[in-house]
Design a protein around this motif. Structure first.
Motif, PDB file in Angstrom:
ATOM      1  N   PHE A  21     -23.711 -58.764  74.636  1.00 57.11           N
ATOM      2  CA  PHE A  21     -22.850 -58.086  73.668  1.00 57.11           C
ATOM      3  C   PHE A  21     -23.578 -56.881  73.074  1.00 57.11           C
ATOM      4  CE2 PHE A  21     -21.084 -62.387  73.645  1.00 57.11           C
ATOM      5  CZ  PHE A  21     -19.726 -62.124  73.715  1.00 57.11           C
ATOM      6  N   ASN A  22     -22.794 -55.893  72.687  1.00 55.93           N
ATOM      7  CA  ASN A  22     -23.310 -54.777  71.909  1.00 55.93           C
ATOM      8  C   ASN A  22     -23.340 -55.169  70.431  1.00 55.93           C
ATOM      9  OD1 ASN A  22     -23.481 -52.890  74.168  1.00 55.93           O
ATOM     10  ND2 ASN A  22     -21.234 -52.883  74.115  1.00 55.93           N
ATOM     11  N   ASP A  23     -23.975 -54.339  69.618  1.00 54.45           N
ATOM     12  CA  ASP A  23     -24.102 -54.652  68.191  1.00 54.45           C
ATOM     13  C   ASP A  23     -22.752 -54.797  67.497  1.00 54.45           C
ATOM     14  OD1 ASP A  23     -26.862 -54.642  68.354  1.00 54.45           O
ATOM     15  OD2 ASP A  23     -27.063 -52.543  67.752  1.00 54.45           O
ATOM     16  N   ASP A  24     -21.734 -54.111  68.006  1.00 54.64           N
ATOM     17  CA  ASP A  24     -20.407 -54.172  67.377  1.00 54.64           C
ATOM     18  C   ASP A  24     -19.556 -55.329  67.884  1.00 54.64           C
ATOM     19  OD1 ASP A  24     -19.739 -53.337  69.924  1.00 54.64           O
ATOM     20  OD2 ASP A  24     -18.725 -51.492  69.308  1.00 54.64           O
ATOM     21  N   GLY A  25     -20.127 -56.189  68.729  1.00 49.99           N
ATOM     22  CA  GLY A  25     -19.403 -57.345  69.235  1.00 49.99           C
ATOM     23  C   GLY A  25     -18.630 -57.094  70.512  1.00 49.99           C
ATOM     24  N   SER A  26     -18.654 -55.875  71.007  1.00 48.50           N
ATOM     25  CA  SER A  26     -18.016 -55.583  72.294  1.00 48.50           C
ATOM     26  C   SER A  26     -18.927 -56.043  73.423  1.00 48.50           C
ATOM     27  CB  SER A  26     -17.715 -54.091  72.426  1.00 48.50           C
ATOM     28  OG  SER A  26     -18.912 -53.329  72.374  1.00 48.50           O
ATOM     29  N   ILE A  27     -18.357 -56.226  74.595  1.00 50.33           N
ATOM     30  CA  ILE A  27     -19.132 -56.706  75.736  1.00 50.33           C
ATOM     31  C   ILE A  27     -19.927 -55.567  76.357  1.00 50.33           C
ATOM     32  CG2 ILE A  27     -18.927 -57.590  78.107  1.00 50.33           C
ATOM     33  CD1 ILE A  27     -16.633 -59.340  77.073  1.00 50.33           C
ATOM     34  N   ASN A  28     -21.185 -55.837  76.573  1.00 51.48           N
ATOM     35  CA  ASN A  28     -22.078 -54.905  77.253  1.00 51.48           C
ATOM     36  C   ASN A  28     -21.991 -55.220  78.747  1.00 51.48           C
ATOM     37  OD1 ASN A  28     -24.355 -53.750  78.502  1.00 51.48           O
ATOM     38  ND2 ASN A  28     -25.538 -53.803  76.613  1.00 51.48           N
ATOM     39  N   GLU A  29     -21.145 -54.485  79.441  1.00 52.31           N
ATOM     40  CA  GLU A  29     -20.892 -54.792  80.846  1.00 52.31           C
ATOM     41  C   GLU A  29     -22.136 -54.617  81.703  1.00 52.31           C
ATOM     42  OE1 GLU A  29     -18.126 -53.365  84.641  1.00 52.31           O
ATOM     43  OE2 GLU A  29     -17.406 -53.030  82.587  1.00 52.31           O
TER      44      GLU A  29
ATOM     45  N   PHE B 184     -16.451 -69.264  73.021  1.00 49.12           N
ATOM     46  CA  PHE B 184     -15.606 -69.628  71.878  1.00 49.12           C
ATOM     47  C   PHE B 184     -15.742 -68.638  70.717  1.00 49.12           C
ATOM     48  CE2 PHE B 184     -16.792 -73.414  74.313  1.00 49.12           C
ATOM     49  CZ  PHE B 184     -15.544 -73.702  74.835  1.00 49.12           C
ATOM     50  N   ASN B 185     -16.555 -67.611  70.928  1.00 51.52           N
ATOM     51  CA  ASN B 185     -16.613 -66.485  69.994  1.00 51.52           C
ATOM     52  C   ASN B 185     -15.821 -65.278  70.501  1.00 51.52           C
ATOM     53  OD1 ASN B 185     -18.228 -67.768  68.145  1.00 51.52           O
ATOM     54  ND2 ASN B 185     -20.141 -66.820  68.817  1.00 51.52           N
ATOM     55  N   MET B 186     -15.204 -65.418  71.658  1.00 48.09           N
ATOM     56  CA  MET B 186     -14.573 -64.266  72.312  1.00 48.09           C
ATOM     57  C   MET B 186     -13.072 -64.211  72.102  1.00 48.09           C
ATOM     58  SD  MET B 186     -16.210 -63.721  76.047  1.00 48.09           S
ATOM     59  CE  MET B 186     -17.794 -64.427  76.471  1.00 48.09           C
ATOM     60  N   SER B 187     -12.558 -63.000  72.148  1.00 48.17           N
ATOM     61  CA  SER B 187     -11.112 -62.801  72.196  1.00 48.17           C
ATOM     62  C   SER B 187     -10.615 -63.102  73.600  1.00 48.17           C
ATOM     63  CB  SER B 187     -10.766 -61.355  71.835  1.00 48.17           C
ATOM     64  OG  SER B 187     -11.214 -60.474  72.852  1.00 48.17           O
ATOM     65  N   HIS B 188      -9.314 -63.260  73.718  1.00 46.81           N
ATOM     66  CA  HIS B 188      -8.706 -63.497  75.029  1.00 46.81           C
ATOM     67  C   HIS B 188      -9.057 -62.366  75.996  1.00 46.81           C
ATOM     68  CE1 HIS B 188      -5.599 -64.865  77.885  1.00 46.81           C
ATOM     69  NE2 HIS B 188      -5.314 -63.590  78.023  1.00 46.81           N
TER      70      HIS B 188
ATOM     71  N   PRO C 117     -30.075 -66.361  70.834  1.00 49.92           N
ATOM     72  CA  PRO C 117     -30.652 -65.014  70.796  1.00 49.92           C
ATOM     73  C   PRO C 117     -32.007 -64.944  71.488  1.00 49.92           C
ATOM     74  CG  PRO C 117     -30.652 -66.004  68.597  1.00 49.92           C
ATOM     75  CD  PRO C 117     -29.826 -66.887  69.478  1.00 49.92           C
ATOM     76  N   SER C 118     -32.767 -66.051  71.460  1.00 49.08           N
ATOM     77  CA  SER C 118     -34.090 -66.023  72.087  1.00 49.08           C
ATOM     78  C   SER C 118     -34.006 -65.908  73.600  1.00 49.08           C
ATOM     79  CB  SER C 118     -34.887 -67.267  71.691  1.00 49.08           C
ATOM     80  OG  SER C 118     -35.179 -67.249  70.314  1.00 49.08           O
ATOM     81  N   LEU C 119     -33.019 -66.564  74.217  1.00 48.48           N
ATOM     82  CA  LEU C 119     -32.831 -66.403  75.660  1.00 48.48           C
ATOM     83  C   LEU C 119     -32.666 -64.935  76.018  1.00 48.48           C
ATOM     84  CD1 LEU C 119     -30.369 -69.367  76.336  1.00 48.48           C
ATOM     85  CD2 LEU C 119     -32.618 -69.109  77.403  1.00 48.48           C
ATOM     86  N   LYS C 120     -31.896 -64.212  75.202  1.00 47.43           N
ATOM     87  CA  LYS C 120     -31.656 -62.799  75.476  1.00 47.43           C
ATOM     88  C   LYS C 120     -32.895 -61.953  75.200  1.00 47.43           C
ATOM     89  CE  LYS C 120     -26.674 -63.104  74.892  1.00 47.43           C
ATOM     90  NZ  LYS C 120     -25.463 -62.613  74.239  1.00 47.43           N
ATOM     91  N   LEU C 121     -33.643 -62.300  74.163  1.00 48.92           N
ATOM     92  CA  LEU C 121     -34.863 -61.558  73.853  1.00 48.92           C
ATOM     93  C   LEU C 121     -35.918 -61.765  74.935  1.00 48.92           C
ATOM     94  CD1 LEU C 121     -35.045 -62.254  70.018  1.00 48.92           C
ATOM     95  CD2 LEU C 121     -34.692 -60.022  71.109  1.00 48.92           C
ATOM     96  N   VAL C 122     -36.028 -62.987  75.452  1.00 51.59           N
ATOM     97  CA  VAL C 122     -36.979 -63.223  76.541  1.00 51.59           C
ATOM     98  C   VAL C 122     -36.522 -62.509  77.808  1.00 51.59           C
ATOM     99  CG1 VAL C 122     -38.108 -64.957  77.982  1.00 51.59           C
ATOM    100  CG2 VAL C 122     -37.741 -65.413  75.545  1.00 51.59           C
ATOM    101  N   PHE C 123     -35.216 -62.471  78.047  1.00 59.22           N
ATOM    102  CA  PHE C 123     -34.700 -61.700  79.177  1.00 59.22           C
ATOM    103  C   PHE C 123     -35.179 -60.254  79.090  1.00 59.22           C
ATOM    104  CE2 PHE C 123     -30.827 -63.769  81.380  1.00 59.22           C
ATOM    105  CZ  PHE C 123     -31.456 -63.694  82.618  1.00 59.22           C
TER     106      PHE C 123
ATOM    107  N   THR D  28     -26.528 -61.496  70.784  1.00 63.46           N
ATOM    108  CA  THR D  28     -25.481 -62.487  70.593  1.00 63.46           C
ATOM    109  C   THR D  28     -24.407 -61.907  69.680  1.00 63.46           C
ATOM    110  OG1 THR D  28     -26.867 -63.439  68.856  1.00 63.46           O
ATOM    111  CG2 THR D  28     -26.861 -64.552  70.981  1.00 63.46           C
ATOM    112  N   LYS D  29     -23.224 -62.495  69.756  1.00 68.64           N
ATOM    113  CA  LYS D  29     -22.098 -62.010  68.960  1.00 68.64           C
ATOM    114  C   LYS D  29     -22.042 -62.746  67.625  1.00 68.64           C
ATOM    115  CE  LYS D  29     -17.114 -61.146  69.192  1.00 68.64           C
ATOM    116  NZ  LYS D  29     -15.859 -61.337  69.944  1.00 68.64           N
ATOM    117  N   LYS D  30     -21.926 -61.997  66.548  1.00 68.07           N
ATOM    118  CA  LYS D  30     -21.809 -62.625  65.231  1.00 68.07           C
ATOM    119  C   LYS D  30     -20.593 -63.549  65.201  1.00 68.07           C
ATOM    120  CE  LYS D  30     -24.044 -58.996  62.517  1.00 68.07           C
ATOM    121  NZ  LYS D  30     -23.886 -58.001  61.426  1.00 68.07           N
TER     122      LYS D  30
END
Length: 291
Positions: free
Chosen positions: A12-20, A49-53, A249-255, A265-267
């Motif tokens: 995810f980007n900081d604004d909650g949009s998907i970082n493709e 479960f944090n995502m829009s349709h 968030p740690s999985l992503k930081l280690v990535f 991660t998405k707020k």
């Protein structure tokens, strides 16, 4: 042969949009570096479960476009909105996903008859096979042996993603349904799950730890239990460190330490702090950095 699936994360980007671009990078890393057998798309690790349709659709499209036919794909379409689940089941089937999965409906303390109806409705109008996603620690829904038997009366329901610490039940399910697919969902309990005859595993830490997990599976199959136990211990050291540092968030930081743009991660999930970033660097250096 037992199969290992990474539970795909979503960048995810900081604004909650998907970082493709970042999501695609994680898919490629899993396929090209981790050499996983498959990806479980749209699960808890993917922050479904944090995502829009619309975001769910976007992730399903990205994953199958990037993975193509390189690995097996399972799309998790479960939702509290049954109409959404049915729509997504058809959506991913039309995209070409060979399997679907659905979490047990949660929050409202549904009766088993309601849960059974939910699963039957999801598969009713699609030419696809469904894997039950059983994760009582998050849903509060524990299915019994006889309830699994009732669900398996539907020939389109072919197995379970078994994320449950009840290994007595796991043994009973494996013994009663030898022809059903059972995939272990707790990374920290892979070895005892293998001993009980699971067909493979799906997990979040396999995004980083697939090589070690596959080596453990191979050691078990070869009868080298001492080696398998040591590999499980090493994996559990990594898992403990990730949990202590806030796992998602740690999985992503280690990535990112591995050179993969995993986004954030998405707020309302936690955002990186300086302490978390330092912790992720230590996890990478202690458990994943190759000489």
């Amino acid at each position: 042969m037992k199969k290992l699936y990474s539970a795909l994360m979503t960048a995810f980007n900081d604004d909650g949009s998907i970082n493709e671009a970042g999501t695609r990078e994680m898919i490629r890393y899993n396929i090209d570096v981790n050499k996983v057998d498959g990806l479980y798309v749209g699960g808890s690790t993917g922050e479904n479960f944090n995502m829009s349709h619309e975001q769910k659709e976007q992730v399903f499209k990205i994953a199958i476009d990037e993975a193509k036919n390189d690995v097996d794909l399972i799309a998790q379409v479960g939702s509290l909105d049954l109409n959404e689940s049915k729509y997504l089941a058809k959506f991913v089937t039309d995209l070409g996903y060979p399997h679907i999965s659905a979490v047990t409906p949660f929050y409202y303390n549904y009766t088993f008859e309601q849960i059974k109806d939910y699963y039957n409705e999801i598969v009713k109008d699609v030419d696809n096979e469904l894997i039950i996603y059983s994760i009582p620690v998050l849903t509060g829904v524990s299915l019994s042996l006889d309830q699994f038997a009732e669900l398996f009366e539907n020939p389109k329901i072919i197995g379970i993603k078994y994320t449950n610490a009840d290994f007595f039940l796991l043994e009973r399910v494996r013994n009663r349904f030898p022809d059903k697919l059972i995939l272990s969902g707790f990374d920290e309990m892979l070895l005892p799950a293998l001993a009980l005859g699971v067909d493979g595993a799906i997990g979040s830490t396999y995004n980083l730890n697939a090589k070690r997990a596959k080596a453990e599976m191979n050691a078990f199959d070869a009868g080298d239990i001492d080696k398998a136990r040591q590999l499980q211990k090493d994996s559990n050291d990594l898992i403990s460190a990730l949990i202590a540092n806030d796992i998602y968030p740690s999985l992503k930081l280690v990535f990112k330490e591995l050179g993969v743009n995993a986004g954030v991660t998405k707020k309302p999930m936690a955002q990186p702090t300086s302490e978390m970033i330092a912790g992720a660097k230590k996890i990478y250096n202690d458990y994943l950095k190759e000489d």
